[in-house]
Design an enzyme around this catalytic site. Structure first.
Site, PDB file in Angstrom:
ATOM      1  N   SER A  72       0.846  -1.190   0.000  1.00 38.17           N
ATOM      2  CA  SER A  72       0.000   0.000   0.000  1.00 38.17           C
ATOM      3  C   SER A  72       0.881   1.239   0.000  1.00 38.17           C
ATOM      4  O   SER A  72       2.057   1.169  -0.378  1.00 38.17           O
ATOM      5  CB  SER A  72      -0.938  -0.038   1.212  1.00 38.17           C
ATOM      6  OG  SER A  72      -1.959   0.928   1.079  1.00 38.17           O
ATOM      7  N   ASN A  73       0.368   2.376   0.391  1.00 33.81           N
ATOM      8  CA  ASN A  73       1.151   3.610   0.469  1.00 33.81           C
ATOM      9  C   ASN A  73       0.618   4.481   1.600  1.00 33.81           C
ATOM     10  O   ASN A  73      -0.333   4.101   2.273  1.00 33.81           O
ATOM     11  CB  ASN A  73       1.134   4.354  -0.886  1.00 33.81           C
ATOM     12  CG  ASN A  73      -0.283   4.689  -1.312  1.00 33.81           C
ATOM     13  OD1 ASN A  73      -0.989   5.414  -0.629  1.00 33.81           O
ATOM     14  ND2 ASN A  73      -0.713   4.124  -2.440  1.00 33.81           N
ATOM     15  N   ASP A  74       1.247   5.649   1.786  1.00 34.76           N
ATOM     16  CA  ASP A  74       0.956   6.482   2.956  1.00 34.76           C
ATOM     17  C   ASP A  74      -0.263   7.389   2.834  1.00 34.76           C
ATOM     18  O   ASP A  74      -0.501   8.217   3.712  1.00 34.76           O
ATOM     19  CB  ASP A  74       2.159   7.398   3.243  1.00 34.76           C
ATOM     20  CG  ASP A  74       3.272   6.643   3.942  1.00 34.76           C
ATOM     21  OD1 ASP A  74       2.973   5.619   4.578  1.00 34.76           O
ATOM     22  OD2 ASP A  74       4.427   7.092   3.852  1.00 34.76           O
ATOM     23  N   SER A  75      -1.004   7.283   1.761  1.00 43.21           N
ATOM     24  CA  SER A  75      -2.149   8.188   1.608  1.00 43.21           C
ATOM     25  C   SER A  75      -3.149   8.006   2.754  1.00 43.21           C
ATOM     26  O   SER A  75      -3.522   6.888   3.090  1.00 43.21           O
ATOM     27  CB  SER A  75      -2.837   7.904   0.266  1.00 43.21           C
ATOM     28  OG  SER A  75      -4.053   8.608   0.215  1.00 43.21           O
ATOM     29  N   ALA A  83      -4.617   7.447  -4.240  1.00 43.20           N
ATOM     30  CA  ALA A  83      -3.234   7.077  -4.529  1.00 43.20           C
ATOM     31  C   ALA A  83      -3.238   5.586  -4.890  1.00 43.20           C
ATOM     32  O   ALA A  83      -3.152   4.714  -4.023  1.00 43.20           O
ATOM     33  CB  ALA A  83      -2.362   7.340  -3.305  1.00 43.20           C
TER      34      ALA A  83
END
Ligand code: C5P
Length: 218
Positions: free
Chosen positions: A29-32, A96
């Site tokens: 995943s990512n930091d959004s 994102a």
């Protein structure tokens, strides 16, 4: 497109990260945080739009008066957006989206002995470019996308604007992810540029929902 409901603009907003499963307990995943997308949904609803928010896994409340569809992966987001896009007059694509997903998802937990002791590798495949896939049938909808860039961001954002058939692209740096304030440059397909420095995401959202489709640059 069917006619506007009660004369209200119908807005589609995507927010947050996508989560790409490796196994039942792990994912990429990512930091959004979804803050920007939720702020847009809130601002659009406040101006009277009929808003559908398609949200990845975020821990933010649904803004008042907003219809919410929860998704996890990029492919789920694509399916939900395909449906929402048909019915919308304006799309704000703030999600994102993970560029890649694991080629296979382990049914059980990915164990060390299957992966090798010291090293393991995970084969990734590209996710679809969701925005490009829906804007093939853009019509006269307003389409606003985002670009988080490092380095020569302006040129890259301009390329994305054209390639993904957006009306505006909102360029920001990676520090915007999971932050309450941000500095952005809004680039229009008419060649316009508007810089907003150190603003709350709510303030940026208000500007974005007030945009209308620009004319093509000559
Ligand atoms: O990740 P990228 O900088 O290309 O994102 C630009 C825009 O395209 C964003 O609005 C993002 O939501 C969207 N996007 C997408 N599908 C992807 C990657 C990004 O719709 N696979």
């Amino acid at each position: 497109m069917s006619p506007r409901r009660g004369g209200r603009r119908r807005g589609g907003v995507t927010a947050g990260p996508t989560r790409e499963r490796i196994d039942p307990v792990r994912y990429l995943s990512n930091d959004s945080s979804g803050t920007m997308g939720c702020a847009i949904a809130e601002a659009a609803a406040a101006r009277g739009d009929d808003v559908t928010l398609i949200a990845g896994p975020v821990s933010l409340p649904t803004p008042k008066g907003v219809r919410r569809v929860d998704i996890e992966s990029a492919r789920e987001l694509q399916a939900a957006l395909r449906e929402a896009f048909r019915e919308c007059d304006a799309l704000f694509m703030a999600a994102a989206v993970c560029d890649f997903r694991p080629r296979r998802r382990f049914r059980g937990k990915w164990r060390k002995k299957e992966a090798g002791q010291e090293r393991a590798s995970l084969e990734l495949v590209s996710n679809p470019d969701i925005l490009s896939s829906v804007t093939r049938r853009k019509g006269d909808r307003l389409v606003v996308g985002f670009a988080v860039e490092t380095g020569d961001g302006l040129r890259r954002a301009m390329n994305k604007l054209e390639k993904k058939r957006m009306d505006y692209v909102v360029l920001n740096g990676p520090s915007a992810l999971n932050a309450s304030k941000t500095s952005v440059t809004i680039l229009g397909k008419d060649g316009s540029q508007r810089r907003l420095t150190d603003r709350t995401k709510r303030a940026v959202a208000k500007v974005l929902v007030g945009l209308s489709a620009p004319h093509e640059a000559r």
